[in-house]
Design a protein around this motif. Structure first.
Motif, PDB file in Angstrom:
ATOM      1  N   SER A  80      -6.441  -2.363 -15.471  1.00  0.00           N
ATOM      2  CA  SER A  80      -7.784  -2.940 -15.321  1.00  0.00           C
ATOM      3  C   SER A  80      -8.148  -3.172 -13.857  1.00  0.00           C
ATOM      4  CB  SER A  80      -7.894  -4.255 -16.103  1.00  0.00           C
ATOM      5  OG  SER A  80      -6.972  -5.214 -15.592  1.00  0.00           O
ATOM      6  N   VAL A  81      -7.171  -3.497 -13.035  1.00  0.00           N
ATOM      7  CA  VAL A  81      -7.438  -3.705 -11.604  1.00  0.00           C
ATOM      8  C   VAL A  81      -7.760  -2.369 -10.948  1.00  0.00           C
ATOM      9  CG1 VAL A  81      -6.504  -4.525  -9.397  1.00  0.00           C
ATOM     10  CG2 VAL A  81      -5.948  -5.738 -11.525  1.00  0.00           C
ATOM     11  N   PHE A  82      -6.964  -1.356 -11.228  1.00  0.00           N
ATOM     12  CA  PHE A  82      -7.230  -0.029 -10.665  1.00  0.00           C
ATOM     13  C   PHE A  82      -8.600   0.476 -11.109  1.00  0.00           C
ATOM     14  CE2 PHE A  82      -2.503   0.128 -10.415  1.00  0.00           C
ATOM     15  CZ  PHE A  82      -2.393   0.378  -9.050  1.00  0.00           C
ATOM     16  N   GLU A 136       0.819  -1.218   0.000  1.00  0.00           N
ATOM     17  CA  GLU A 136       0.000   0.000   0.000  1.00  0.00           C
ATOM     18  C   GLU A 136       0.850   1.264   0.000  1.00  0.00           C
ATOM     19  OE1 GLU A 136      -0.960   0.728   4.708  1.00  0.00           O
ATOM     20  OE2 GLU A 136      -2.367  -0.471   3.556  1.00  0.00           O
ATOM     21  N   ASN A 137       2.136   1.130   0.281  1.00  0.00           N
ATOM     22  CA  ASN A 137       3.026   2.295   0.304  1.00  0.00           C
ATOM     23  C   ASN A 137       3.575   2.658  -1.068  1.00  0.00           C
ATOM     24  OD1 ASN A 137       2.802   2.625   3.134  1.00  0.00           O
ATOM     25  ND2 ASN A 137       4.216   0.943   3.410  1.00  0.00           N
ATOM     26  N   MET A 138       3.373   1.785  -2.048  1.00  0.00           N
ATOM     27  CA  MET A 138       3.834   2.068  -3.408  1.00  0.00           C
ATOM     28  C   MET A 138       2.884   3.066  -4.064  1.00  0.00           C
ATOM     29  SD  MET A 138       4.746  -1.820  -4.555  1.00  0.00           S
ATOM     30  CE  MET A 138       5.617  -1.426  -6.064  1.00  0.00           C
ATOM     31  N   THR A 139       3.400   3.805  -5.047  1.00  0.00           N
ATOM     32  CA  THR A 139       2.519   4.701  -5.798  1.00  0.00           C
ATOM     33  C   THR A 139       1.833   3.918  -6.911  1.00  0.00           C
ATOM     34  OG1 THR A 139       4.184   5.374  -7.419  1.00  0.00           O
ATOM     35  CG2 THR A 139       4.043   6.692  -5.388  1.00  0.00           C
ATOM     36  N   ILE A 140       0.740   4.447  -7.371  1.00  0.00           N
ATOM     37  CA  ILE A 140       0.025   3.823  -8.488  1.00  0.00           C
ATOM     38  C   ILE A 140       0.955   3.732  -9.693  1.00  0.00           C
ATOM     39  CG2 ILE A 140      -1.857   4.171 -10.144  1.00  0.00           C
ATOM     40  CD1 ILE A 140      -3.436   5.431  -7.771  1.00  0.00           C
ATOM     41  N   MET A 141       1.735   4.778  -9.942  1.00  0.00           N
ATOM     42  CA  MET A 141       2.619   4.795 -11.104  1.00  0.00           C
ATOM     43  C   MET A 141       3.715   3.732 -10.995  1.00  0.00           C
ATOM     44  SD  MET A 141       2.763   5.998 -14.062  1.00  0.00           S
ATOM     45  CE  MET A 141       1.504   7.223 -13.864  1.00  0.00           C
ATOM     46  N   GLU A 142       4.223   3.482  -9.797  1.00  0.00           N
ATOM     47  CA  GLU A 142       5.211   2.415  -9.635  1.00  0.00           C
ATOM     48  C   GLU A 142       4.639   1.076 -10.112  1.00  0.00           C
ATOM     49  OE1 GLU A 142       8.051   2.869  -5.883  1.00  0.00           O
ATOM     50  OE2 GLU A 142       5.961   3.299  -5.363  1.00  0.00           O
ATOM     51  N   VAL A 143       3.404   0.821  -9.721  1.00  0.00           N
ATOM     52  CA  VAL A 143       2.758  -0.434 -10.101  1.00  0.00           C
ATOM     53  C   VAL A 143       2.461  -0.441 -11.606  1.00  0.00           C
ATOM     54  CG1 VAL A 143       0.789  -1.953  -9.693  1.00  0.00           C
ATOM     55  CG2 VAL A 143       1.812  -0.703  -7.781  1.00  0.00           C
ATOM     56  N   MET A 144       1.982   0.662 -12.129  1.00  0.00           N
ATOM     57  CA  MET A 144       1.685   0.764 -13.552  1.00  0.00           C
ATOM     58  C   MET A 144       2.943   0.559 -14.395  1.00  0.00           C
ATOM     59  SD  MET A 144      -1.529   1.360 -14.294  1.00  0.00           S
ATOM     60  CE  MET A 144      -1.385   2.098 -15.908  1.00  0.00           C
ATOM     61  N   ASN A 145       4.076   1.036 -13.928  1.00  0.00           N
ATOM     62  CA  ASN A 145       5.324   0.880 -14.666  1.00  0.00           C
ATOM     63  C   ASN A 145       5.785  -0.579 -14.715  1.00  0.00           C
ATOM     64  OD1 ASN A 145       5.601   3.557 -15.417  1.00  0.00           O
ATOM     65  ND2 ASN A 145       6.793   4.090 -13.611  1.00  0.00           N
ATOM     66  N   MET A 146       5.288  -1.395 -13.811  1.00  0.00           N
ATOM     67  CA  MET A 146       5.626  -2.821 -13.811  1.00  0.00           C
ATOM     68  C   MET A 146       4.909  -3.554 -14.942  1.00  0.00           C
ATOM     69  SD  MET A 146       5.475  -3.389  -9.693  1.00  0.00           S
ATOM     70  CE  MET A 146       5.638  -5.150  -9.730  1.00  0.00           C
ATOM     71  N   LEU A 155      -7.746  -3.971  -2.578  1.00  0.00           N
ATOM     72  CA  LEU A 155      -7.063  -3.503  -3.783  1.00  0.00           C
ATOM     73  C   LEU A 155      -5.660  -4.104  -3.869  1.00  0.00           C
ATOM     74  CD1 LEU A 155      -6.605  -1.807  -6.308  1.00  0.00           C
ATOM     75  CD2 LEU A 155      -6.188   0.177  -4.814  1.00  0.00           C
ATOM     76  N   VAL A 156      -4.910  -4.046  -2.781  1.00  0.00           N
ATOM     77  CA  VAL A 156      -3.550  -4.588  -2.774  1.00  0.00           C
ATOM     78  C   VAL A 156      -3.581  -6.100  -3.026  1.00  0.00           C
ATOM     79  CG1 VAL A 156      -1.509  -4.992  -1.329  1.00  0.00           C
ATOM     80  CG2 VAL A 156      -2.576  -2.727  -1.378  1.00  0.00           C
ATOM     81  N   ALA A 157      -4.542  -6.780  -2.442  1.00  0.00           N
ATOM     82  CA  ALA A 157      -4.671  -8.228  -2.664  1.00  0.00           C
ATOM     83  C   ALA A 157      -4.932  -8.526  -4.139  1.00  0.00           C
ATOM     84  CB  ALA A 157      -5.782  -8.803  -1.789  1.00  0.00           C
ATOM     85  N   GLU A 158      -5.806  -7.743  -4.762  1.00  0.00           N
ATOM     86  CA  GLU A 158      -6.108  -7.934  -6.194  1.00  0.00           C
ATOM     87  C   GLU A 158      -4.890  -7.630  -7.066  1.00  0.00           C
ATOM     88  OE1 GLU A 158      -8.920  -8.616  -8.212  1.00  0.00           O
ATOM     89  OE2 GLU A 158     -10.113  -9.251  -6.506  1.00  0.00           O
ATOM     90  N   LEU A 159      -4.143  -6.597  -6.698  1.00  0.00           N
ATOM     91  CA  LEU A 159      -2.939  -6.266  -7.458  1.00  0.00           C
ATOM     92  C   LEU A 159      -1.917  -7.392  -7.370  1.00  0.00           C
ATOM     93  CD1 LEU A 159      -2.614  -2.512  -6.432  1.00  0.00           C
ATOM     94  CD2 LEU A 159      -3.168  -3.371  -8.716  1.00  0.00           C
ATOM     95  N   ASN A 160      -1.719  -7.925  -6.177  1.00  0.00           N
ATOM     96  CA  ASN A 160      -0.774  -9.026  -6.010  1.00  0.00           C
ATOM     97  C   ASN A 160      -1.243 -10.276  -6.750  1.00  0.00           C
ATOM     98  OD1 ASN A 160       1.573  -8.154  -4.460  1.00  0.00           O
ATOM     99  ND2 ASN A 160       0.071  -7.634  -2.904  1.00  0.00           N
ATOM    100  N   ALA A 193      -4.501   7.058  -2.047  1.00  0.00           N
ATOM    101  CA  ALA A 193      -5.531   7.085  -3.087  1.00  0.00           C
ATOM    102  C   ALA A 193      -6.776   6.342  -2.622  1.00  0.00           C
ATOM    103  CB  ALA A 193      -5.001   6.471  -4.373  1.00  0.00           C
ATOM    104  N   GLY A 194      -6.580   5.236  -1.947  1.00  0.00           N
ATOM    105  CA  GLY A 194      -7.705   4.468  -1.427  1.00  0.00           C
ATOM    106  C   GLY A 194      -8.529   5.252  -0.433  1.00  0.00           C
ATOM    107  N   ARG A 195      -7.847   5.947   0.467  1.00  0.00           N
ATOM    108  CA  ARG A 195      -8.559   6.746   1.468  1.00  0.00           C
ATOM    109  C   ARG A 195      -9.338   7.878   0.806  1.00  0.00           C
ATOM    110  NH1 ARG A 195      -4.129   5.271   4.659  1.00  0.00           N
ATOM    111  NH2 ARG A 195      -2.831   6.975   3.957  1.00  0.00           N
ATOM    112  N   VAL A 196      -8.720   8.552  -0.150  1.00  0.00           N
ATOM    113  CA  VAL A 196      -9.366   9.678  -0.832  1.00  0.00           C
ATOM    114  C   VAL A 196     -10.606   9.212  -1.594  1.00  0.00           C
ATOM    115  CG1 VAL A 196      -9.077  11.333  -2.730  1.00  0.00           C
ATOM    116  CG2 VAL A 196      -7.285  11.077  -1.014  1.00  0.00           C
ATOM    117  N   HIS A 197     -10.529   8.021  -2.186  1.00  0.00           N
ATOM    118  CA  HIS A 197     -11.622   7.520  -3.021  1.00  0.00           C
ATOM    119  C   HIS A 197     -12.542   6.530  -2.306  1.00  0.00           C
ATOM    120  CE1 HIS A 197     -10.214   9.454  -6.689  1.00  0.00           C
ATOM    121  NE2 HIS A 197      -9.000   9.165  -6.289  1.00  0.00           N
TER     122      HIS A 197
END
Length: 66
Positions: A21-23, A5-15, A55-60, A44-48
């Motif tokens: 689609s998950v986001f 959860e400490n990673m940025t969305i862009m860090e994950v997107m760059n992978m 979300l993190v579980a789905e990303l993993n 981002a999760g808190r704001v939205h």
């Protein structure tokens, strides 16, 4: 690599850009906005109003299945 959860969305997107689609499934549609490069997934999760743990579980899961 494990997504946290400490990673940025862009860090994950760059992978892998197809993780968008998950986001999107969780209502995070502004993947190119400045917040995506600065905010952590947790922020981002808190704001939205998103369950960050889910979300993190789905990303993993996404990356485990690749």
């Amino acid at each position: 690599m494990k997504i946290t959860e400490n990673m940025t969305i862009m860090e994950v997107m760059n992978m892998d850009r197809s993780v968008a689609s998950v986001f999107m499934k969780f209502g995070l549609h502004c993947l190119g906005c400045p917040g995506a490069t600065m905010e952590s997934i947790a922020d981002a999760g808190r704001v939205h109003g998103i369950d960050v743990d889910k979300l993190v579980a789905e990303l993993n899961k996404f990356f485990e299945e690749k």
